[in-house]
Design an enzyme around this catalytic site. Structure first.
Site, PDB file in Angstrom:
ATOM      1  N   HIS A   7      -8.466  78.697  94.648  1.00  0.00           N
ATOM      2  CA  HIS A   7      -8.568  77.605  95.624  1.00  0.00           C
ATOM      3  C   HIS A   7      -9.990  77.032  95.640  1.00  0.00           C
ATOM      4  O   HIS A   7     -10.185  75.814  95.721  1.00  0.00           O
ATOM      5  CB  HIS A   7      -8.243  78.110  97.029  1.00  0.00           C
ATOM      6  CG  HIS A   7      -6.843  78.639  97.196  1.00  0.00           C
ATOM      7  ND1 HIS A   7      -6.569  79.974  97.414  1.00  0.00           N
ATOM      8  CD2 HIS A   7      -5.644  78.016  97.180  1.00  0.00           C
ATOM      9  CE1 HIS A   7      -5.265  80.143  97.532  1.00  0.00           C
ATOM     10  NE2 HIS A   7      -4.681  78.982  97.394  1.00  0.00           N
ATOM     11  N   GLY A  14      -3.781  72.893  91.389  1.00  0.00           N
ATOM     12  CA  GLY A  14      -4.054  73.841  90.315  1.00  0.00           C
ATOM     13  C   GLY A  14      -3.003  73.775  89.217  1.00  0.00           C
ATOM     14  O   GLY A  14      -1.811  73.575  89.484  1.00  0.00           O
ATOM     15  N   GLN A  15      -3.443  73.978  87.993  1.00  0.00           N
ATOM     16  CA  GLN A  15      -2.485  74.096  86.878  1.00  0.00           C
ATOM     17  C   GLN A  15      -1.684  75.390  86.983  1.00  0.00           C
ATOM     18  O   GLN A  15      -0.691  75.563  86.294  1.00  0.00           O
ATOM     19  CB  GLN A  15      -3.227  74.052  85.544  1.00  0.00           C
ATOM     20  CG  GLN A  15      -3.803  72.690  85.233  1.00  0.00           C
ATOM     21  CD  GLN A  15      -4.509  72.637  83.893  1.00  0.00           C
ATOM     22  OE1 GLN A  15      -4.791  73.673  83.290  1.00  0.00           O
ATOM     23  NE2 GLN A  15      -4.815  71.445  83.433  1.00  0.00           N
ATOM     24  N   ASP A  68       0.285  76.199  89.239  1.00  0.00           N
ATOM     25  CA  ASP A  68       1.635  75.734  89.579  1.00  0.00           C
ATOM     26  C   ASP A  68       1.885  74.480  88.752  1.00  0.00           C
ATOM     27  O   ASP A  68       1.838  73.359  89.264  1.00  0.00           O
ATOM     28  CB  ASP A  68       1.717  75.468  91.083  1.00  0.00           C
ATOM     29  CG  ASP A  68       1.406  76.716  91.887  1.00  0.00           C
ATOM     30  OD1 ASP A  68       2.326  77.489  92.144  1.00  0.00           O
ATOM     31  OD2 ASP A  68       0.219  76.928  92.217  1.00  0.00           O
ATOM     32  N   MET A 126      -5.038  84.316  89.420  1.00  0.00           N
ATOM     33  CA  MET A 126      -5.236  84.576  90.850  1.00  0.00           C
ATOM     34  C   MET A 126      -4.112  83.935  91.652  1.00  0.00           C
ATOM     35  O   MET A 126      -3.683  82.824  91.350  1.00  0.00           O
ATOM     36  CB  MET A 126      -6.581  84.028  91.308  1.00  0.00           C
ATOM     37  CG  MET A 126      -7.724  84.833  90.787  1.00  0.00           C
ATOM     38  SD  MET A 126      -9.249  84.379  91.609  1.00  0.00           S
ATOM     39  CE  MET A 126     -10.369  85.435  90.690  1.00  0.00           C
TER      40      MET A 126
HETATM   41  P1  AMP Z   1      -1.234  77.779  97.398  1.00  0.00           P
HETATM   42  O1  AMP Z   1      -2.154  78.087  98.539  1.00  0.00           O
HETATM   43  O2  AMP Z   1      -0.793  78.980  96.650  1.00  0.00           O
HETATM   44  O3  AMP Z   1      -0.118  76.842  97.779  1.00  0.00           O
HETATM   45  O4  AMP Z   1      -2.116  76.976  96.347  1.00  0.00           O
HETATM   46  C1  AMP Z   1      -2.834  75.837  96.734  1.00  0.00           C
HETATM   47  C2  AMP Z   1      -3.370  75.166  95.502  1.00  0.00           C
HETATM   48  O5  AMP Z   1      -4.212  76.069  94.794  1.00  0.00           O
HETATM   49  C3  AMP Z   1      -2.272  74.741  94.511  1.00  0.00           C
HETATM   50  O6  AMP Z   1      -2.626  73.468  93.978  1.00  0.00           O
HETATM   51  C4  AMP Z   1      -2.338  75.813  93.466  1.00  0.00           C
HETATM   52  O7  AMP Z   1      -1.904  75.395  92.195  1.00  0.00           O
HETATM   53  C5  AMP Z   1      -3.827  76.120  93.454  1.00  0.00           C
HETATM   54  N1  AMP Z   1      -4.054  77.458  92.885  1.00  0.00           N
HETATM   55  C6  AMP Z   1      -3.523  78.623  93.313  1.00  0.00           C
HETATM   56  N2  AMP Z   1      -3.939  79.641  92.537  1.00  0.00           N
HETATM   57  C7  AMP Z   1      -4.733  79.102  91.572  1.00  0.00           C
HETATM   58  C8  AMP Z   1      -5.454  79.628  90.457  1.00  0.00           C
HETATM   59  N3  AMP Z   1      -5.432  80.928  90.157  1.00  0.00           N
HETATM   60  N4  AMP Z   1      -6.172  78.772  89.710  1.00  0.00           N
HETATM   61  C9  AMP Z   1      -6.186  77.435  89.996  1.00  0.00           C
HETATM   62  N5  AMP Z   1      -5.532  76.882  91.029  1.00  0.00           N
HETATM   63  C10 AMP Z   1      -4.812  77.691  91.816  1.00  0.00           C
END
Ligand code: AMP
Length: 283
Positions: free
Chosen positions: A41, A152-153, A155, A189
């Site tokens: 994040h 993030g890539q 997802d 992560m």
């Molecule tokens: P989330 O809180 O899991 O919904 O993720 C929020 C954003 O962070 C989304 O755009 C995800 O793709 C991105 N994200 C989560 N984990 C990673 C990671 N390991 N590397 C890059 N982006 C991430």
């Protein structure tokens, strides 16, 4: 320690805060998250700063993207630690609405997307998912009106779906994808990694190792079908319950028959115990 960012939880206070942020023609980047923040994040936040003068991070665990049997109730919520990280990263504003602010009584609309949202990857195993994501992201874009938004890539399909939606609906926001941040052993992560037992955590990097090996073999010209079958077997042998391990066109997510069919992305989703992990890699 820098000063903590302003935190807003209601739409009127968001509107006021955004007006203040936008004074003197600031450009605004939005980083949508569900909290439980990690370095993945924070990589989005750092990229956001390169693209805009002000950074807004939303923290909202969105119930509509979880199926009833999924982990909405137990999803990690780490507010204090999140705020400390966002303070350290010098974020300007945190948008942290409650569920009833996002979905007040009578709420009855949903954004439905086709194309990448129907690629037969995540949508096949989580049919509720993209309807929830696009609706909440559409609302976040309408509420914050950012110039750019960072995703993030990690997802990968979600990134393509949101990019398509923003373009199709003329939302005036540029969606920027950020490379995956990994642990030292290659595990991507994820807020859900805290669910893993010690043994499962030790096995989890198999996904990345397998994809890396498959990508190397494909670059060397090995047969696509054989490489993917070997990879699926390796993942199963490591104790995963595989949802999919697929080679797709990196932009359209269409199935491919050979690496000549375009830039290739390998995508995987698999359960280890009750925890579902996803990952992907370019070839
Ligand atoms: P989330 O809180 O899991 O919904 O993720 C929020 C954003 O962070 C989304 O755009 C995800 O793709 C991105 N994200 C989560 N984990 C990673 C990671 N390991 N590397 C890059 N982006 C991430």
């Amino acid at each position: 320690m820098p000063r903590p960012p302003a935190v807003v939880r209601t739409l009127p206070s968001l509107r006021r805060a955004m007006e203040t942020l936008r004074a003197r023609r600031a450009t605004v980047a939005l980083v949508p998250t569900m909290g439980a923040l990690h370095d993945g994040h924070l990589a989005l936040v750092h990229q956001a700063k390169r693209h805009a003068s002000k950074v807004v991070v939303s923290i909202f665990v969105n119930p509509t993207q979880f199926a009833p049997h999924e982990d909405f109730g137990s999803y990690p919520r780490t507010w204090k630690a999140d705020l400390a990280k966002l303070t350290e990263a010098r974020v300007d504003l945190v948008w942290n609405p409650g569920v009833s602010t996002m979905y007040p009584p009578g709420f009855a609309s949903r954004i439905l997307t086709e194309g990448p949202a129907q690629a037969g990857l995540e949508d096949r195993f989580r049919p509720h998912f993209f309807g929830g994501v696009t609706t909440v992201v559409g609302k976040l874009f309408a509420q914050c009106r950012p110039d750019v938004a960072l995703f993030g890539q990690k997802d990968y399909q979600q990134l393509k779906v949101v990019t398509r939606m923003a373009a199709d609906l003329d939302l005036g926001v540029k969606v920027i994808g950020v490379p995956i941040v990994r642990e030292r052993d290659g595990l991507a992560m994820s807020s859900r990694n805290v669910y893993l037992s010690v043994e499962q955590r030790a096995d989890a990097p198999t996904l990345y190792r397998t994809m890396k090996d498959a990508a190397r073999r494909l670059r060397n010209g090995d047969d696509l079908g054989a490489v993917m079958a070997d990879g699926a077997r390796t993942i199963g042998d490591a104790g995963f319950d595989l949802d999919y391990f697929e080679a797709r066109h990196a932009e359209t997510l269409a199935p491919i028959r050979s690496t000549k069919d375009g830039p290739v992305r390998l995508l995987v989703a698999a359960k280890i115990g009750t925890t579902r992990l996803i990952d992907n890699i370019g070839v």
